[in-house]
Write an enzyme that holds these catalytic residues in place. Structure first.
Site, PDB file in Angstrom:
ATOM      1  N   CYS A  81      -2.436  -3.094  -3.709  1.00 53.94           N
ATOM      2  CA  CYS A  81      -3.642  -2.938  -3.063  1.00 53.94           C
ATOM      3  C   CYS A  81      -4.768  -2.472  -4.018  1.00 53.94           C
ATOM      4  CB  CYS A  81      -3.469  -2.017  -1.823  1.00 53.94           C
ATOM      5  SG  CYS A  81      -4.953  -1.243  -0.904  1.00 53.94           S
ATOM      6  N   CYS A 100       0.843  -1.101  -0.026  1.00 56.66           N
ATOM      7  CA  CYS A 100       0.088   0.117  -0.074  1.00 56.66           C
ATOM      8  C   CYS A 100       0.866   1.373  -0.047  1.00 56.66           C
ATOM      9  CB  CYS A 100      -0.816   0.149   1.291  1.00 56.66           C
ATOM     10  SG  CYS A 100      -2.223  -1.134   1.350  1.00 56.66           S
ATOM     11  N   CYS A 120      -5.961   1.618  -2.461  1.00 58.70           N
ATOM     12  CA  CYS A 120      -5.121   2.618  -2.583  1.00 58.70           C
ATOM     13  C   CYS A 120      -4.264   2.821  -4.020  1.00 58.70           C
ATOM     14  CB  CYS A 120      -4.198   2.943  -1.504  1.00 58.70           C
ATOM     15  SG  CYS A 120      -2.913   1.815  -1.351  1.00 58.70           S
ATOM     16  N   CYS A 178      -3.177   4.926   2.576  1.00 59.55           N
ATOM     17  CA  CYS A 178      -4.415   3.951   2.212  1.00 59.55           C
ATOM     18  C   CYS A 178      -5.337   3.956   3.388  1.00 59.55           C
ATOM     19  CB  CYS A 178      -3.661   2.531   1.980  1.00 59.55           C
ATOM     20  SG  CYS A 178      -4.771   1.284   1.631  1.00 59.55           S
TER      21      CYS A 178
HETATM   22 ZN    ZN Z   1      -3.741  -0.014   0.292  1.00 55.07          ZN
END
Ligand code: ZN
Length: 129
Positions: free
Chosen positions: A69, A38, A72, A42
């Site tokens: 991810c 991330c 994000c 995030c």
């Molecule tokens: Zn994330």
């Protein structure tokens, strides 16, 4: 691992806890228990620190076996914004050092943000002139 590495980890972890968007592109964090990496801002739940590792680039995180991810999209951070984030971070570091009456060499600065001094020098030229 020397003590400045530990400091850097602590700072990164604090940025993750604070969802510090100014650190987006400066580093990424991977969560070992989920296999996801991330950006610091995030919106997902904060992971257990024990499972977290830090990476300076998307490539490093992916090479370590993490997937981007879906919330994000750390893989969508462009090279351009990553460079701007690095330059901004360097400016903050320089300002902080200046207040303490110290001056940071390009090498020391590069080490702090995790890039080569050659790379950093070029970045500064491009972004600040
Ligand atoms: Zn994330």
């Amino acid at each position: 691992m020397n003590s400045s590495d530990i400091d850097a980890h602590e700072e990164r972890w604090q940025a993750v806890l604070a969802r510090d968007a100014s650190q987006d592109g400066v580093f990424f964090y991977g969560v070992g228990s989920t296999g996801i990496y991330c950006r610091p801002s995030c919106p997902s739940r904060r992971p257990n620190r024990l499972h977290v590792s830090f990476y300076l680039t998307q490539t490093e995180a992916e090479q370590a076996g993490f997937r981007a991810c879906k919330r994000c999209h750390p893989n969508m951070i462009s090279q351009q914004s990553r460079h701007q984030a690095l330059v901004a971070q360097c400016c903050r570091l320089l300002a902080a050092e200046g207040e303490q009456g110290q001056s940071l060499s390009l090498q020391a600065l590069a080490k702090k943000v995790g890039v080569s001094s050659f790379h950093l020098h070029r970045l500064f030229k491009t972004h600040t002139g």
